[in-house]
Enzyme design. Structure first.
Site, PDB file in Angstrom:
ATOM      1  N   GLY A 188      -5.349   2.591   0.491  1.00 49.79           N
ATOM      2  CA  GLY A 188      -6.163   3.776   0.221  1.00 49.79           C
ATOM      3  C   GLY A 188      -7.587   3.672   0.736  1.00 49.79           C
ATOM      4  O   GLY A 188      -8.527   4.193   0.104  1.00 49.79           O
ATOM      5  N   PHE A 189      -7.764   3.034   1.893  1.00 52.51           N
ATOM      6  CA  PHE A 189      -9.092   2.925   2.517  1.00 52.51           C
ATOM      7  C   PHE A 189     -10.123   2.339   1.545  1.00 52.51           C
ATOM      8  O   PHE A 189     -11.226   2.877   1.374  1.00 52.51           O
ATOM      9  CB  PHE A 189      -9.591   4.292   2.998  1.00 52.51           C
ATOM     10  CG  PHE A 189      -8.871   4.868   4.187  1.00 52.51           C
ATOM     11  CD1 PHE A 189      -8.014   4.109   4.954  1.00 52.51           C
ATOM     12  CD2 PHE A 189      -9.083   6.200   4.536  1.00 52.51           C
ATOM     13  CE1 PHE A 189      -7.352   4.656   6.057  1.00 52.51           C
ATOM     14  CE2 PHE A 189      -8.439   6.766   5.639  1.00 52.51           C
ATOM     15  CZ  PHE A 189      -7.569   5.993   6.391  1.00 52.51           C
ATOM     16  N   ASN A 216      -0.004   3.917  13.962  1.00 56.50           N
ATOM     17  CA  ASN A 216      -0.323   3.482  12.617  1.00 56.50           C
ATOM     18  C   ASN A 216       0.975   3.072  11.916  1.00 56.50           C
ATOM     19  O   ASN A 216       2.028   2.953  12.552  1.00 56.50           O
ATOM     20  CB  ASN A 216      -1.032   4.617  11.867  1.00 56.50           C
ATOM     21  CG  ASN A 216      -2.040   4.105  10.852  1.00 56.50           C
ATOM     22  OD1 ASN A 216      -1.776   3.147  10.124  1.00 56.50           O
ATOM     23  ND2 ASN A 216      -3.193   4.749  10.785  1.00 56.50           N
ATOM     24  N   THR A 217       0.911   2.902  10.601  1.00 57.51           N
ATOM     25  CA  THR A 217       2.093   2.531   9.824  1.00 57.51           C
ATOM     26  C   THR A 217       3.025   3.725   9.653  1.00 57.51           C
ATOM     27  O   THR A 217       2.643   4.877   9.845  1.00 57.51           O
ATOM     28  CB  THR A 217       1.686   1.996   8.439  1.00 57.51           C
ATOM     29  OG1 THR A 217       0.914   3.014   7.762  1.00 57.51           O
ATOM     30  CG2 THR A 217       0.853   0.741   8.571  1.00 57.51           C
ATOM     31  N   ALA A 247      -7.234  -2.522  13.002  1.00 57.32           N
ATOM     32  CA  ALA A 247      -7.975  -2.181  11.793  1.00 57.32           C
ATOM     33  C   ALA A 247      -7.127  -2.465  10.558  1.00 57.32           C
ATOM     34  O   ALA A 247      -5.901  -2.433  10.597  1.00 57.32           O
ATOM     35  CB  ALA A 247      -8.373  -0.705  11.822  1.00 57.32           C
ATOM     36  N   LYS A 306      -6.289   7.643  16.482  1.00 64.36           N
ATOM     37  CA  LYS A 306      -5.127   6.823  16.109  1.00 64.36           C
ATOM     38  C   LYS A 306      -4.084   7.721  15.456  1.00 64.36           C
ATOM     39  O   LYS A 306      -4.387   8.455  14.507  1.00 64.36           O
ATOM     40  CB  LYS A 306      -5.536   5.707  15.155  1.00 64.36           C
ATOM     41  CG  LYS A 306      -4.414   4.716  14.841  1.00 64.36           C
ATOM     42  CD  LYS A 306      -4.945   3.491  14.116  1.00 64.36           C
ATOM     43  CE  LYS A 306      -3.854   2.436  13.936  1.00 64.36           C
ATOM     44  NZ  LYS A 306      -4.379   1.200  13.302  1.00 64.36           N
ATOM     45  N   ASN A 351      -9.352   7.824  12.633  1.00 65.98           N
ATOM     46  CA  ASN A 351      -8.061   7.565  11.989  1.00 65.98           C
ATOM     47  C   ASN A 351      -7.657   8.800  11.192  1.00 65.98           C
ATOM     48  O   ASN A 351      -8.276   9.129  10.190  1.00 65.98           O
ATOM     49  CB  ASN A 351      -8.183   6.340  11.079  1.00 65.98           C
ATOM     50  CG  ASN A 351      -6.857   5.943  10.454  1.00 65.98           C
ATOM     51  OD1 ASN A 351      -5.856   6.635  10.573  1.00 65.98           O
ATOM     52  ND2 ASN A 351      -6.845   4.814   9.763  1.00 65.98           N
ATOM     53  N   GLY A 407       4.761  -3.905  10.766  1.00 67.85           N
ATOM     54  CA  GLY A 407       5.481  -5.113  11.131  1.00 67.85           C
ATOM     55  C   GLY A 407       6.663  -4.841  12.038  1.00 67.85           C
ATOM     56  O   GLY A 407       6.771  -3.791  12.682  1.00 67.85           O
ATOM     57  N   ASN A 410     -13.284   1.788  13.138  1.00 63.66           N
ATOM     58  CA  ASN A 410     -12.263   2.751  12.762  1.00 63.66           C
ATOM     59  C   ASN A 410     -12.762   3.535  11.542  1.00 63.66           C
ATOM     60  O   ASN A 410     -13.098   2.939  10.514  1.00 63.66           O
ATOM     61  CB  ASN A 410     -10.966   1.994  12.442  1.00 63.66           C
ATOM     62  CG  ASN A 410      -9.796   2.888  12.144  1.00 63.66           C
ATOM     63  OD1 ASN A 410      -9.837   3.685  11.228  1.00 63.66           O
ATOM     64  ND2 ASN A 410      -8.722   2.712  12.908  1.00 63.66           N
ATOM     65  N   SER A 417      -3.236   7.469   8.525  1.00 61.71           N
ATOM     66  CA  SER A 417      -2.799   6.641   7.403  1.00 61.71           C
ATOM     67  C   SER A 417      -2.060   7.500   6.391  1.00 61.71           C
ATOM     68  O   SER A 417      -2.491   8.616   6.090  1.00 61.71           O
ATOM     69  CB  SER A 417      -4.002   5.979   6.722  1.00 61.71           C
ATOM     70  OG  SER A 417      -3.603   5.385   5.497  1.00 61.71           O
ATOM     71  N   ASN A 445       1.802  -1.239   2.602  1.00 61.80           N
ATOM     72  CA  ASN A 445       0.476  -1.139   1.998  1.00 61.80           C
ATOM     73  C   ASN A 445       0.186   0.303   1.593  1.00 61.80           C
ATOM     74  O   ASN A 445       0.580   1.250   2.255  1.00 61.80           O
ATOM     75  CB  ASN A 445      -0.599  -1.676   2.949  1.00 61.80           C
ATOM     76  CG  ASN A 445      -1.288  -0.585   3.743  1.00 61.80           C
ATOM     77  OD1 ASN A 445      -2.194   0.083   3.232  1.00 61.80           O
ATOM     78  ND2 ASN A 445      -0.843  -0.396   4.980  1.00 61.80           N
ATOM     79  N   ARG A 446      -0.489   0.425   0.486  1.00 65.72           N
ATOM     80  CA  ARG A 446      -1.026   1.707   0.025  1.00 65.72           C
ATOM     81  C   ARG A 446      -2.456   1.446  -0.465  1.00 65.72           C
ATOM     82  O   ARG A 446      -2.844   1.827  -1.575  1.00 65.72           O
ATOM     83  CB  ARG A 446      -0.146   2.313  -1.065  1.00 65.72           C
ATOM     84  CG  ARG A 446       0.178   1.383  -2.206  1.00 65.72           C
ATOM     85  CD  ARG A 446       1.143   2.025  -3.203  1.00 65.72           C
ATOM     86  NE  ARG A 446       1.619   1.007  -4.143  1.00 65.72           N
ATOM     87  CZ  ARG A 446       2.639   0.179  -3.870  1.00 65.72           C
ATOM     88  NH1 ARG A 446       3.287   0.275  -2.715  1.00 65.72           N
ATOM     89  NH2 ARG A 446       3.001  -0.739  -4.749  1.00 65.72           N
ATOM     90  N   ASN A 496      -1.892   6.902   3.256  1.00 66.91           N
ATOM     91  CA  ASN A 496      -2.351   6.544   1.912  1.00 66.91           C
ATOM     92  C   ASN A 496      -3.556   7.339   1.412  1.00 66.91           C
ATOM     93  O   ASN A 496      -4.067   7.061   0.336  1.00 66.91           O
ATOM     94  CB  ASN A 496      -2.666   5.046   1.869  1.00 66.91           C
ATOM     95  CG  ASN A 496      -1.447   4.211   2.186  1.00 66.91           C
ATOM     96  OD1 ASN A 496      -0.363   4.497   1.693  1.00 66.91           O
ATOM     97  ND2 ASN A 496      -1.606   3.204   3.023  1.00 66.91           N
ATOM     98  N   THR A 497      -4.027   8.295   2.203  1.00 63.69           N
ATOM     99  CA  THR A 497      -5.062   9.224   1.755  1.00 63.69           C
ATOM    100  C   THR A 497      -4.445  10.615   1.749  1.00 63.69           C
ATOM    101  O   THR A 497      -4.013  11.096   2.804  1.00 63.69           O
ATOM    102  CB  THR A 497      -6.290   9.189   2.686  1.00 63.69           C
ATOM    103  OG1 THR A 497      -6.896   7.900   2.608  1.00 63.69           O
ATOM    104  CG2 THR A 497      -7.302  10.254   2.279  1.00 63.69           C
TER     105      THR A 497
END
Length: 376
Positions: free
Chosen positions: A123-124, A261-262, A71, A232, A189, A286, A156, A192, A120-121, A194-195
Site C-alpha cells: 500500500g505504498f 508491475n505485479t 521500485a 509503469k 506508477n 516473481g 517512482n 499497483s 504484496n499488499r 494495492n491503492t
C-alpha cells in the site's frame, strides 16, 4: 558453493517476510555506511559487476550496467549507494507518494516459495515526498566514493491513498516538484493493485492529463535538464489497452515505459491452494509473471518500433532471463523478487553474465551484441 540459499532456508524463510526484508536491507545499509567509503569499497570487491562493455547511454543517462533494482525494495531512498555497490546498474526508489503514509495493515507481504514468488499488499508505505527529497538532497551534498560510474537513481511516484482520484494529478505534481531535481529519471506508477482506484488511472483519457501535468512540473523545477519521464503499467491490461498506452506515450513524447508491475492473477501456480489463499490479496511478483511480462515487452516493442525506451521487469531470475529481455526489445532490465530468493550476489551475477555473453560474441559493447542477437 553458494551460501545464501542455505541462509534463506535456515533463517529467512522461517521469518515474517517483511521482517526478513527489514533485517536484510538493514544489514546492507549498515555495511554501506561504514566510514570513508570503506563499506562501499568492500561491497564492490565482494560483488564486482560493472564491466566496461556494459556501459550504455539510455535517454541521455549513462548506465554502468543494464540490470537494475526495481521500485519497491528501497521505498525511502535509504540505501541507494549500498545497493548499487552490490552490482545493480540502477536503483529505482519508491514508490513515493505526495504525503507520507503507513501503508496497509500487517501482515502484508508473503512468499510463495514453491513458485519463487511474492504477494504484496504494502500500500505504498513511505515517508512521503518531502522526507525522501530531504534524504536525496543530503546524499547529493555528500559525495560518495565511487571509482566507477555512479549509480543511476530512478524515482517512482504514486498516488497518496487518501487523495481522491479526481485530484490524483495534483498529488503527483507535489511529488514531482519535490523529487524531480534528484531523479536521473522519473516514473509515474499507475499500476499497483494495492491503492484503491490507482489502476483506473491507466485509462488513456485519465492518464493523458496526469502525464502532461507531471511533465510540465518536472520542466518547471528542473529548467536546465529534461528529466526523462516514464510510465509503469500492469501486466493485467488487455492487449488493446497496452497499445493505447503505447500510443499515448508516443503522442506525449514520453521517454519510455516500464513493463510490468505485479499481477492480480493467480493462475498456474505450483503452491497449494490453501497456501495461496493464506498469502491473501495483492500483487503477485516473481517467476509466475515471466511469460506475461515478456509478452507485454514484445507487444510494446512492435507497437513503438524502438521509439521509446522499454524497461522490462517481472519474472527475471537468471542471466538467460535478462538476456532474453534485452534481445526481445528491452533497453534495460529490472528485478526485485529474485533478490529475495537469490541474495546479495544476484545483481553482480546477472550483470557479469551479460558481460560474458557480450565478450563471447566478440563484441566490445552491449548495444552491438544485443542488436546482433536480435537479427540472428
Amino acid at each position: 558453493m553458494r551460501i545464501y540459499p542455505k541462509l534463506f532456508n535456515l533463517v529467512f524463510r522461517r521469518m515474517d517476510a517483511e521482517q526478513a526484508h527489514r533485517l536484510g536491507f538493514g544489514a546492507i545499509r549498515a555495511v554501506g555506511a561504514l566510514p570513508a567509503g570503506s563499506g562501499l569499497a568492500l561491497l564492490e570487491r565482494l560483488f564486482p559487476a560493472h564491466d566496461t562493455v556494459l556501459k550504455q547511454t539510455v535517454f541521455g543517462v549513462g548506465f554502468p550496467a543494464p540490470f537494475g533494482l526495481a521500485a519497491g525494495f528501497d521505498k525511502n531512498a535509504e540505501g541507494i549507494d549500498a545497493l548499487a555497490a552490490l552490482g545493480f546498474g540502477s536503483v529505482e526508489i519508491g514508490t513515493v507518494t505526495g504525503q507520507g503514509q503507513p501503508g496497509n495493515e500487517q501482515p502484508r507481504l508473503a512468499r510463495l516459495i514453491a513458485d519463487r514468488a511474492v504477494v504484496n499488499r504494502m500500500g505504498f508505505n513511505n515517508g512521503g515526498a518531502e522526507e525522501v527529497a530531504r534524504r536525496l538532497k543530503r546524499r547529493v551534498a555528500k559525495p560518495e566514493r565511487w571509482d566507477k560510474v555512479p549509480p543511476v537513481v530512478g524515482v517512482n511516484i504514486g498516488k497518496t491513498k487518501i487523495v481522491p482520484e479526481d485530484e490524483a494529478a495534483t498529488d503527483y505534481v507535489v511529488s514531482t516538484k519535490l523529487l524531480a531535481p534528484y531523479a536521473d529519471y522519473l516514473v509515474v506508477n499507475v499500476s499497483s493493485p494495492n491503492t484503491p482506484g490507482l489502476r483506473s488511472l491507466q485509462a488513456v483519457e485519465v492518464l493523458r492529463p496526469l502525464l502532461k501535468a507531471v511533465r510540465a512540473a518536472a520542466d518547471e523545477v528542473v529548467p536546465g535538464r529534461r528529466v526523462p519521464l516514464l510510465v509503469k503499467i500492469a501486466p493485467d491490461l488487455a492487449d488493446a489497452d497496452i497499445d493505447a498506452v503505447a500510443d499515448l506515450a508516443l503522442e506525449l513524447h514520453l521517454d519510455g515505459i516500464i513493463a510490468t508491475n505485479t499481477t492480480i492473477g493467480r493462475e498456474g501456480l505450483k503452491s497449494a491452494a490453501e497456501k495461496v489463499e493464506t498469502a491473501g490479496g495483492g500483487g503477485l511478483s516473481g517467476a509466475p509473471l515471466k511469460e506475461r511480462s515478456l509478452e507485454v515487452l514484445k507487444r510494446l516493442r512492435a507497437r513503438t518500433s524502438g521509439q521509446l525506451v522499454l524497461i522490462s521487469v517481472g519474472g527475471v531470475e537468471t542471466v538467460g532471463d535478462a538476456w532474453q529481455r534485452l534481445v526481445a526489445g528491452a533497453d534495460l532490465v529490472q528485478g526485485y523478487t529474485g533478490f529475495i530468493y537469490e541474495g546479495p550476489a544476484w545483481a553482480s551475477r546477472i550483470n557479469r553474465g551479460i558481460a560474458e555473453k557480450v565478450r563471447a560474441g566478440g563484441y566490445t559493447n552491449l548495444r552491438d551484441a544485443v542488436e546482433a542477437a536480435r537479427v540472428s
